[in-house]
Write an enzyme that holds these catalytic residues in place. Structure first.
Site, PDB file in Angstrom:
ATOM      1  N   LYS A   1       0.840  -1.200   0.000  1.00 30.91           N
ATOM      2  CA  LYS A   1       0.000   0.000   0.000  1.00 30.91           C
ATOM      3  C   LYS A   1       0.879   1.256   0.000  1.00 30.91           C
ATOM      4  CE  LYS A   1      -3.581   2.276   2.698  1.00 30.91           C
ATOM      5  NZ  LYS A   1      -4.584   2.181   3.756  1.00 30.91           N
TER       6      LYS A   1
ATOM      7  N   GLU B   1      10.528  -4.694   4.509  1.00 28.92           N
ATOM      8  CA  GLU B   1      10.611  -6.078   4.035  1.00 28.92           C
ATOM      9  C   GLU B   1      10.330  -6.155   2.539  1.00 28.92           C
ATOM     10  OE1 GLU B   1       8.982  -4.988   6.649  1.00 28.92           O
ATOM     11  OE2 GLU B   1       9.080  -6.395   8.331  1.00 28.92           O
TER      12      GLU B   1
ATOM     13  N   GLY C   1      -4.932  -2.027   4.914  1.00 27.88           N
ATOM     14  CA  GLY C   1      -4.145  -3.158   4.418  1.00 27.88           C
ATOM     15  C   GLY C   1      -4.813  -4.496   4.708  1.00 27.88           C
ATOM     16  N   ARG C   2      -5.292  -4.662   5.938  1.00 26.87           N
ATOM     17  CA  ARG C   2      -5.873  -5.967   6.329  1.00 26.87           C
ATOM     18  C   ARG C   2      -7.284  -6.149   5.789  1.00 26.87           C
ATOM     19  NH1 ARG C   2      -4.689  -2.542  10.362  1.00 26.87           N
ATOM     20  NH2 ARG C   2      -6.345  -1.708  11.680  1.00 26.87           N
TER      21      ARG C   2
ATOM     22  N   GLU D   1      -4.730  -6.750  14.647  1.00 20.77           N
ATOM     23  CA  GLU D   1      -4.244  -5.413  14.272  1.00 20.77           C
ATOM     24  C   GLU D   1      -5.400  -4.409  14.348  1.00 20.77           C
ATOM     25  OE1 GLU D   1      -2.441  -4.272  10.254  1.00 20.77           O
ATOM     26  OE2 GLU D   1      -0.614  -4.714  11.386  1.00 20.77           O
TER      27      GLU D   1
ATOM     28  N   HIS E   1      -5.149 -33.393  17.603  1.00 22.20           N
ATOM     29  CA  HIS E   1      -4.045 -34.250  18.056  1.00 22.20           C
ATOM     30  C   HIS E   1      -2.899 -33.422  18.595  1.00 22.20           C
ATOM     31  CE1 HIS E   1      -5.982 -37.834  16.441  1.00 22.20           C
ATOM     32  NE2 HIS E   1      -6.464 -36.977  15.541  1.00 22.20           N
TER      33      HIS E   1
ATOM     34  N   LYS F   1       9.332  -0.661  14.171  1.00 24.75           N
ATOM     35  CA  LYS F   1       9.918  -0.339  12.859  1.00 24.75           C
ATOM     36  C   LYS F   1      11.008   0.717  13.028  1.00 24.75           C
ATOM     37  CE  LYS F   1       5.711  -1.016  10.094  1.00 24.75           C
ATOM     38  NZ  LYS F   1       4.718  -0.373   9.241  1.00 24.75           N
TER      39      LYS F   1
HETATM   40  O1  F6P Z   1       3.222  -2.912   9.772  1.00 24.50           O
HETATM   41  C1  F6P Z   1       1.867  -3.113   9.644  1.00 24.50           C
HETATM   42  C2  F6P Z   1       1.391  -2.814   8.270  1.00 24.50           C
HETATM   43  O2  F6P Z   1       1.328  -1.453   8.075  1.00 24.50           O
HETATM   44  C3  F6P Z   1       0.059  -3.472   7.999  1.00 24.50           C
HETATM   45  O3  F6P Z   1      -0.998  -2.747   8.487  1.00 24.50           O
HETATM   46  C4  F6P Z   1       0.093  -3.625   6.527  1.00 24.50           C
HETATM   47  O4  F6P Z   1      -0.866  -4.538   6.075  1.00 24.50           O
HETATM   48  C5  F6P Z   1       1.511  -4.074   6.322  1.00 24.50           C
HETATM   49  O5  F6P Z   1       2.259  -3.347   7.272  1.00 24.50           O
HETATM   50  C6  F6P Z   1       2.076  -3.875   4.949  1.00 24.50           C
HETATM   51  O6  F6P Z   1       2.045  -2.539   4.555  1.00 24.50           O
HETATM   52  P1  F6P Z   1       2.227  -2.119   3.045  1.00 24.50           P
HETATM   53  O7  F6P Z   1       1.128  -2.731   2.258  1.00 24.50           O
HETATM   54  O8  F6P Z   1       2.173  -0.619   3.047  1.00 24.50           O
HETATM   55  O9  F6P Z   1       3.565  -2.625   2.592  1.00 24.50           O
END
Ligand code: F6P
Length: 543
Positions: free
Chosen positions: A208, A214, A269-270, A355, A386, A506
């Site tokens: 987003k 990452e 995002g979620r 979240e 199990h 972060k």
């Molecule tokens: O760190 C949490 C977050 O902001 C989530 O809310 C989001 O889904 C995820 O990181 C990834 O964010 P982006 O889509 O901006 O890379």
């Protein structure tokens, strides 16, 4: 205007009094007293059937929970969300994932502008791209067709697509591979690309913000992998597309904005697996099936918007979560899909719920004086049986569970489906009713063993039953939980649509990154534990 503090409502006080009166009642008694219980405490909507009769509730509980929903104006806030009002107050944003699945011609405005046409422009672009990939019209740099799609993204830009990819494998193009890279651990990228031909691989960079550490790191690694594998910088154009709200970031990375699929700040995002973030899902199952999934989401939106509270699945489920979380003191909620393809559904729901509702500040900026979101966890049945079900059956903690099953089988192994479903029904029954000392004795259990074998029961479950795990049902199921989360967050007077709590970690990581460099001075600016851990790591990492 609803009171800001749920605990100050008359409905909350009434529920607390009611809880004291019924907390020791056993589901055995409740079922024995009322022959119509199963019928009374079940509801149906958007293709899903919910049996909530094995909950520790009476008619009075449901009435009082609905009073609480009214006192907190869940219906009013729901309508405000559907109207595009800025109910994400801490970010001053509308919350309009419902617009992502609104049929063409529906009108939903944000700041006076109808957003639905834009949604369909993106969906149409996604559909034509997905068709190009699926038919092989889109070729890689060397002229080979794309066989591998790798989504690089994390959190909401990963969990939904991965969950859907597994859940809908039966409907997917089996001639293609779909893989996911989320973790900054290079092992994730290495494993995902293992054995793949770069000439046949497409990367979807999903973020987003297009700033996430990452994702940006893995995207850069992917670009190097493509350039090294195909021997040309300009190969990137045929092997990368982006999904983002940040066109500038995308173009800086080197992806042509014409190959970017956008979404908007009013999609959390979620809450985004049905936006362009679902591009990998659309390539896997095809645009028509993706449209069916959107229809499933929309079915549940309509159900949530129009069904009365006593028959409204997301409201009932949200209220039951509040009941156990706030009155019984339950700390967790187990999600147990009796469907192997839903293996990643619990992980998906962890982000969606934790979240969203893991908050300690109410919308009036004061600290909450009540519990908010429960811990969400789970594994598919029958695996969990199990492993950890022992603790649910005989441990000292109350763990409400959602059990999810499907009447029709996906695999050709019909008899195994009956075994699976028998286990689902048996677990709900065992958790609710248990087995008494007397029953065990009558079965010949040896005296020395009997106390250990008693299962008390009175463990609550919701049982969600659908006909078939297909795209439409998956859409309904996800929307069910989205709106349940909304109901809970509204009761708790929190903002379910921000996530400020993830920022500190972060920022600290950014500070530590240069401190790990080979030439950096030993870290001294942290607490003694962190300083020592950094020193130990630097001394032992082996390079
Ligand atoms: O760190 C949490 C977050 O902001 C989530 O809310 C989001 O889904 C995820 O990181 C990834 O964010 P982006 O889509 O901006 O890379």
């Amino acid at each position: 205007m609803a009171s800001m503090r749920p605990t100050e409502t008359a409905a909350w006080t009434a529920l607390a009094t009611h809880h004291a009166a019924i907390k020791d009642r056993h589901l055995r008694e409740l079922f024995a007293e009322d022959a119509a219980r199963a019928e009374k405490f079940s509801a149906e909507g958007a293709g899903l059937f919910l049996d909530y009769s094995k909950n520790r509730i009476t008619d009075e509980t449901v009435r009082l929970l609905i009073d609480l929903a009214r006192a907190r104006d869940v219906e009013g806030r729901r309508d405000a969300m559907f109207r595009g009002e800025k109910i994400n107050e801490t970010e001053r944003r509308a919350v309009l994932h419902v617009a992502l699945r609104a049929p063409r011609g529906t009108r939903i405005e944000v700041d006076g502008q109808d957003v639905v046409p834009d949604v369909h422009v993106v969906l149409d672009r996604m559909a034509s791209f997905a068709r190009e990939i699926r038919t092989g019209t889109w070729k890689g740099y060397t002229g080979k067709r794309i066989r591998n799609v790798i989504n690089i993204g994390i959190g909401g830009s990963y969990l939904g697509p991965e969950m859907a990819c597994l859940a809908l494998r039966e409907f997917s193009d089996k001639g293609m591979n779909f893989r996911f890279v989320s973790n900054v651990d290079g092992a994730n990228f290495t494993a995902a690309t293992d054995g793949l031909d770069p000439a046949q691989t497409l990367f979807i960079i999903s973020s987003k913000t297009f700033t996430t550490l990452e994702t940006m790191t893995n995207a850069a690694t992917a670009r190097r992998w493509i350039v090294a594998g195909l021997g040309a910088d300009h190969a990137v154009a045929r092997h990368f597309v982006a999904v983002s709200t940040n066109a500038e970031g995308v173009s800086k990375f080197g992806i042509d904005p014409a190959r970017m699929f956008g979404f908007w700040d009013w999609v959390g995002g979620r809450y985004s697996m049905d936006s362009a973030i679902g591009l990998s899902s659309m390539i896997a199952i095809g645009p028509e099936r993706f449209e069916e999934m959107l229809a499933g989401f929309h079915d549940m939106d309509e159900h949530f918007r129009t069904a009365p509270p006593e028959r409204n699945l997301p409201m009932l489920m949200g209220l039951l979560t509040v009941w156990y979380n706030n009155f019984f003191g339950a700390e967790t909620l187990g999600i147990m899909p009796y469907a192997a393809p839903l293996a990643r559904f619990p992980a998906y729901l962890q982000q969606l719920q934790m979240e969203s509702n893991g908050k300690h500040v109410a919308l009036d900026a004061s600290r909450v004086a009540w519990q908010t979101g429960p811990i969400i966890w789970g594994e598919p049945g029958t695996d969990g049986q199990h492993s950890f079900y022992q603790l649910i059956h005989q441990g000292t903690k109350l763990i409400p569970c959602d059990l999810i099953g499907f009447c029709e089988r996906l695999s050709p192994l019909a008899a195994q489906h009956d075994l699976l479903m028998a286990n689902l029904f048996a677990q709900a029954e065992a958790l609710a009713f248990g087995k008494t000392k007397e029953e065990l004795k009558a079965e010949g259990s040896p005296d020395f063993q009997t106390p250990f074998r008693v299962t008390e029961g009175n463990r609550p479950t919701n049982l969600i039953l659908a006909d078939r795990l297909d795209p439409r049902t998956l859409g309904s199921l996800v929307a069910l939980y989205e709106h349940s989360v909304f109901t809970q967050g509204t009761i708790w007077a929190i903002d379910s649509f921000d996530q400020w709590g993830v920022e500190l970690g972060k920022a600290l990581a950014q500070r530590i990154i240069p401190e790990l460099a080979a030439e950096a001075e030993p870290a001294t600016g942290h607490d003694s534990s962190t300083n020592a851990l950094i020193a130990r790591y630097r001394g032992r990492r082996g390079w």
